[in-house]
Design an enzyme around this catalytic site. Structure first.
Site, PDB file in Angstrom:
ATOM      1  N   GLY A  15     -29.454  94.523  -7.520  1.00  0.00           N
ATOM      2  CA  GLY A  15     -29.589  95.696  -8.375  1.00  0.00           C
ATOM      3  C   GLY A  15     -29.694  96.971  -7.569  1.00  0.00           C
ATOM      4  O   GLY A  15     -29.062  97.114  -6.520  1.00  0.00           O
ATOM      5  N   LYS A  21     -39.663  94.620  -7.167  1.00  0.00           N
ATOM      6  CA  LYS A  21     -40.412  93.439  -6.763  1.00  0.00           C
ATOM      7  C   LYS A  21     -41.740  93.812  -6.133  1.00  0.00           C
ATOM      8  O   LYS A  21     -42.771  93.216  -6.425  1.00  0.00           O
ATOM      9  CB  LYS A  21     -39.564  92.674  -5.751  1.00  0.00           C
ATOM     10  CG  LYS A  21     -39.840  91.221  -5.694  1.00  0.00           C
ATOM     11  CD  LYS A  21     -38.947  90.549  -4.672  1.00  0.00           C
ATOM     12  CE  LYS A  21     -37.489  90.560  -5.081  1.00  0.00           C
ATOM     13  NZ  LYS A  21     -36.607  90.113  -3.999  1.00  0.00           N
ATOM     14  N   THR A  27     -36.752  92.496 -11.408  1.00  0.00           N
ATOM     15  CA  THR A  27     -35.832  92.374 -12.540  1.00  0.00           C
ATOM     16  C   THR A  27     -34.501  91.829 -12.056  1.00  0.00           C
ATOM     17  O   THR A  27     -33.886  92.397 -11.152  1.00  0.00           O
ATOM     18  CB  THR A  27     -35.590  93.733 -13.233  1.00  0.00           C
ATOM     19  OG1 THR A  27     -35.028  94.652 -12.300  1.00  0.00           O
ATOM     20  CG2 THR A  27     -36.865  94.287 -13.833  1.00  0.00           C
ATOM     21  N   GLU A  79     -31.450  94.364 -17.242  1.00  0.00           N
ATOM     22  CA  GLU A  79     -32.363  93.819 -16.232  1.00  0.00           C
ATOM     23  C   GLU A  79     -33.399  92.940 -16.907  1.00  0.00           C
ATOM     24  O   GLU A  79     -34.077  93.375 -17.824  1.00  0.00           O
ATOM     25  CB  GLU A  79     -33.163  94.943 -15.566  1.00  0.00           C
ATOM     26  CG  GLU A  79     -32.385  96.014 -14.875  1.00  0.00           C
ATOM     27  CD  GLU A  79     -33.357  97.057 -14.302  1.00  0.00           C
ATOM     28  OE1 GLU A  79     -34.375  96.682 -13.699  1.00  0.00           O
ATOM     29  OE2 GLU A  79     -33.078  98.247 -14.486  1.00  0.00           O
ATOM     30  N   HIS A  84     -42.714  84.571 -15.084  1.00  0.00           N
ATOM     31  CA  HIS A  84     -42.996  83.347 -14.318  1.00  0.00           C
ATOM     32  C   HIS A  84     -43.002  83.756 -12.848  1.00  0.00           C
ATOM     33  O   HIS A  84     -42.273  84.668 -12.458  1.00  0.00           O
ATOM     34  CB  HIS A  84     -41.903  82.304 -14.576  1.00  0.00           C
ATOM     35  CG  HIS A  84     -42.069  81.053 -13.762  1.00  0.00           C
ATOM     36  ND1 HIS A  84     -43.037  80.109 -14.063  1.00  0.00           N
ATOM     37  CD2 HIS A  84     -41.421  80.604 -12.654  1.00  0.00           C
ATOM     38  CE1 HIS A  84     -42.954  79.130 -13.168  1.00  0.00           C
ATOM     39  NE2 HIS A  84     -41.983  79.411 -12.303  1.00  0.00           N
ATOM     40  N   TYR A  91     -30.863  85.187  -6.383  1.00  0.00           N
ATOM     41  CA  TYR A  91     -29.581  85.913  -6.374  1.00  0.00           C
ATOM     42  C   TYR A  91     -28.453  84.892  -6.325  1.00  0.00           C
ATOM     43  O   TYR A  91     -28.560  83.865  -5.641  1.00  0.00           O
ATOM     44  CB  TYR A  91     -29.477  86.805  -5.127  1.00  0.00           C
ATOM     45  CG  TYR A  91     -30.372  88.018  -5.163  1.00  0.00           C
ATOM     46  CD1 TYR A  91     -30.129  89.067  -6.060  1.00  0.00           C
ATOM     47  CD2 TYR A  91     -31.449  88.132  -4.294  1.00  0.00           C
ATOM     48  CE1 TYR A  91     -30.943  90.181  -6.086  1.00  0.00           C
ATOM     49  CE2 TYR A  91     -32.275  89.248  -4.310  1.00  0.00           C
ATOM     50  CZ  TYR A  91     -32.020  90.277  -5.215  1.00  0.00           C
ATOM     51  OH  TYR A  91     -32.827  91.381  -5.235  1.00  0.00           O
ATOM     52  N   ARG A 104     -39.091  98.316 -28.059  1.00  0.00           N
ATOM     53  CA  ARG A 104     -39.130  99.792 -28.132  1.00  0.00           C
ATOM     54  C   ARG A 104     -37.879 100.365 -27.476  1.00  0.00           C
ATOM     55  O   ARG A 104     -37.188  99.676 -26.736  1.00  0.00           O
ATOM     56  CB  ARG A 104     -40.378 100.327 -27.407  1.00  0.00           C
ATOM     57  CG  ARG A 104     -40.386  99.985 -25.921  1.00  0.00           C
ATOM     58  CD  ARG A 104     -41.567 100.605 -25.164  1.00  0.00           C
ATOM     59  NE  ARG A 104     -41.577 100.166 -23.769  1.00  0.00           N
ATOM     60  CZ  ARG A 104     -40.958 100.779 -22.789  1.00  0.00           C
ATOM     61  NH1 ARG A 104     -40.256 101.887 -23.017  1.00  0.00           N
ATOM     62  NH2 ARG A 104     -40.992 100.311 -21.548  1.00  0.00           N
ATOM     63  N   PHE A 109     -40.849 108.675 -18.139  1.00  0.00           N
ATOM     64  CA  PHE A 109     -42.296 108.750 -17.951  1.00  0.00           C
ATOM     65  C   PHE A 109     -42.616 109.816 -16.911  1.00  0.00           C
ATOM     66  O   PHE A 109     -41.782 110.156 -16.084  1.00  0.00           O
ATOM     67  CB  PHE A 109     -42.836 107.387 -17.493  1.00  0.00           C
ATOM     68  CG  PHE A 109     -42.696 106.312 -18.533  1.00  0.00           C
ATOM     69  CD1 PHE A 109     -43.674 106.115 -19.494  1.00  0.00           C
ATOM     70  CD2 PHE A 109     -41.556 105.518 -18.577  1.00  0.00           C
ATOM     71  CE1 PHE A 109     -43.528 105.136 -20.476  1.00  0.00           C
ATOM     72  CE2 PHE A 109     -41.404 104.539 -19.555  1.00  0.00           C
ATOM     73  CZ  PHE A 109     -42.389 104.350 -20.500  1.00  0.00           C
TER      74      PHE A 109
HETATM   75  N1  RBF Z   1     -36.925 102.227 -17.182  1.00  0.00           N
HETATM   76  C1  RBF Z   1     -37.052 103.428 -17.766  1.00  0.00           C
HETATM   77  O1  RBF Z   1     -36.576 104.416 -17.214  1.00  0.00           O
HETATM   78  N2  RBF Z   1     -37.673 103.595 -18.985  1.00  0.00           N
HETATM   79  C2  RBF Z   1     -38.246 102.551 -19.640  1.00  0.00           C
HETATM   80  O2  RBF Z   1     -38.783 102.732 -20.734  1.00  0.00           O
HETATM   81  C3  RBF Z   1     -38.150 101.251 -19.032  1.00  0.00           C
HETATM   82  N3  RBF Z   1     -38.710 100.164 -19.624  1.00  0.00           N
HETATM   83  C4  RBF Z   1     -38.614  98.943 -19.026  1.00  0.00           C
HETATM   84  C5  RBF Z   1     -39.200  97.831 -19.646  1.00  0.00           C
HETATM   85  C6  RBF Z   1     -39.104  96.572 -19.077  1.00  0.00           C
HETATM   86  C7  RBF Z   1     -39.726  95.401 -19.779  1.00  0.00           C
HETATM   87  C8  RBF Z   1     -38.413  96.399 -17.838  1.00  0.00           C
HETATM   88  C9  RBF Z   1     -38.308  95.040 -17.196  1.00  0.00           C
HETATM   89  C10 RBF Z   1     -37.838  97.495 -17.209  1.00  0.00           C
HETATM   90  C11 RBF Z   1     -37.918  98.776 -17.788  1.00  0.00           C
HETATM   91  N4  RBF Z   1     -37.340  99.894 -17.195  1.00  0.00           N
HETATM   92  C12 RBF Z   1     -37.452 101.127 -17.790  1.00  0.00           C
HETATM   93  C13 RBF Z   1     -36.496  99.724 -15.991  1.00  0.00           C
HETATM   94  C14 RBF Z   1     -37.229 100.075 -14.722  1.00  0.00           C
HETATM   95  O3  RBF Z   1     -37.032 101.450 -14.487  1.00  0.00           O
HETATM   96  C15 RBF Z   1     -36.634  99.293 -13.583  1.00  0.00           C
HETATM   97  O4  RBF Z   1     -36.837  97.913 -13.768  1.00  0.00           O
HETATM   98  C16 RBF Z   1     -37.218  99.766 -12.290  1.00  0.00           C
HETATM   99  O5  RBF Z   1     -36.402  99.322 -11.258  1.00  0.00           O
HETATM  100  C17 RBF Z   1     -38.688  99.405 -12.112  1.00  0.00           C
HETATM  101  O6  RBF Z   1     -39.159  99.906 -10.908  1.00  0.00           O
HETATM  102  P1  ADP Z   2     -32.787  94.246  -7.353  1.00  0.00           P
HETATM  103  O1  ADP Z   2     -32.790  95.733  -7.244  1.00  0.00           O
HETATM  104  O2  ADP Z   2     -31.820  93.604  -6.392  1.00  0.00           O
HETATM  105  O3  ADP Z   2     -32.574  93.757  -8.775  1.00  0.00           O
HETATM  106  P2  ADP Z   2     -35.613  93.578  -7.668  1.00  0.00           P
HETATM  107  O4  ADP Z   2     -36.716  94.161  -6.831  1.00  0.00           O
HETATM  108  O5  ADP Z   2     -35.506  94.006  -9.095  1.00  0.00           O
HETATM  109  O6  ADP Z   2     -34.252  93.793  -6.893  1.00  0.00           O
HETATM  110  O7  ADP Z   2     -35.801  91.997  -7.589  1.00  0.00           O
HETATM  111  C1  ADP Z   2     -34.980  91.185  -8.384  1.00  0.00           C
HETATM  112  C2  ADP Z   2     -34.785  89.800  -7.787  1.00  0.00           C
HETATM  113  O8  ADP Z   2     -36.051  89.145  -7.592  1.00  0.00           O
HETATM  114  C3  ADP Z   2     -34.031  88.906  -8.747  1.00  0.00           C
HETATM  115  O9  ADP Z   2     -32.616  89.053  -8.591  1.00  0.00           O
HETATM  116  C4  ADP Z   2     -34.506  87.504  -8.361  1.00  0.00           C
HETATM  117  O10 ADP Z   2     -33.673  86.955  -7.337  1.00  0.00           O
HETATM  118  C5  ADP Z   2     -35.915  87.743  -7.801  1.00  0.00           C
HETATM  119  N1  ADP Z   2     -37.023  87.355  -8.704  1.00  0.00           N
HETATM  120  C6  ADP Z   2     -38.127  86.667  -8.298  1.00  0.00           C
HETATM  121  N2  ADP Z   2     -38.980  86.473  -9.314  1.00  0.00           N
HETATM  122  C7  ADP Z   2     -38.417  87.031 -10.426  1.00  0.00           C
HETATM  123  C8  ADP Z   2     -38.833  87.140 -11.801  1.00  0.00           C
HETATM  124  N3  ADP Z   2     -39.995  86.619 -12.215  1.00  0.00           N
HETATM  125  N4  ADP Z   2     -38.000  87.795 -12.663  1.00  0.00           N
HETATM  126  C9  ADP Z   2     -36.843  88.320 -12.239  1.00  0.00           C
HETATM  127  N5  ADP Z   2     -36.388  88.250 -10.942  1.00  0.00           N
HETATM  128  C10 ADP Z   2     -37.159  87.614 -10.033  1.00  0.00           C
HETATM  129 MG    MG Z   3     -33.643  94.496 -10.494  1.00  0.00          MG
END
Ligand code: RBF
Ligand code: ADP
Ligand code: MG
Length: 162
Positions: A15, A21, A27, A79, A84, A91, A104, A109
């Protein structure tokens, strides 16, 4: 809510590398092939449902669909945070999900702390809302046990409402 339950699966790609993480909320990102297949009636926002990695166990999940207003992304993303703790990253593996409910809209923010606290609330909301027979039933859907979920070659197969 129109368009749900919505089933889809695809390969987990790298991503934005923003260190979600490190914030405790990794995500798993889907490729464009999956994002581009989303029906128009699925609005952007935060969803909850079930997810499974490869042929592994089914877990609760929360998913963000949209442009992450906090980061002002220009590309729409999907994402999934699987509720868990995994021993290793996944990946390249196939993530199968079913979105069963909407929490929502996405919003911006004032701080990263506020974003994280909103996501933490979403996770609690998802955990509670999934505990009803209607949703638990979907966990047993053969979408999760069919061969496609173990096969890489079907990486961008989309199934809905089947
Ligand atoms: N990003 C936003 O900019 N606004 C949001 O309201 C928002 N809600 C999220 C809710 C969930 C459950 C998740 C998993 C992600 C959300 N994100 C949102 C994305 C978030 O910005 C992204 O996962 C970042 O990389 C977290 O650092
Ligand atoms: P990226 O920017 O590459 O998405 P993240 O920091 O969002 O990096 O981390 C995402 C990666 O973390 C996933 O692709 C997966 O390999 C790993 N991962 C480990 N635990 C989880 C979890 N509980 N939910 C989602 N991804 C997870
Ligand atoms: Mg991600």
């Amino acid at each position: 809510m129109k368009g749900i339950p919505y089933f889809c699966r695809g390969e987990v790609i790298r991503g934005f590398g923003r260190g979600s993480k490190e914030l405790g909320i990794p995500t798993a990102n889907f490729p464009d092939s999956v994002v581009d297949h989303l029906p128009a009636e699925i609005s952007t926002g935060i969803y909850y449902g079930w997810a499974c990695v490869g042929s592994g166990d089914i877990h609760k999940m929360v998913m963000s669909i949209g442009w992450n207003p906090y980061y002002k992304n220009t590309k729409k993303s999907m994402e999934t945070h699987v509720i868990h703790t995994f021993k290793e990253d996944f990946y390249g593996q196939i993530l199968s999900v079913v979105m069963v409910g909407y929490i929502r809209p996405e919003r911006s923010f004032d701080s990263l702390e506020a974003l994280i606290s909103a996501i933490t609330n979403d996770i609690e909301e998802a955990k509670a809302r999934l505990e009803v027979p209607e949703h638990i039933k979907l966990k047993e859907d053969n979408f999760f046990t069919s061969n496609a979920s173990t096969s890489k070659s079907t990486g961008s197969t989309i199934m809905n409402g089947h």
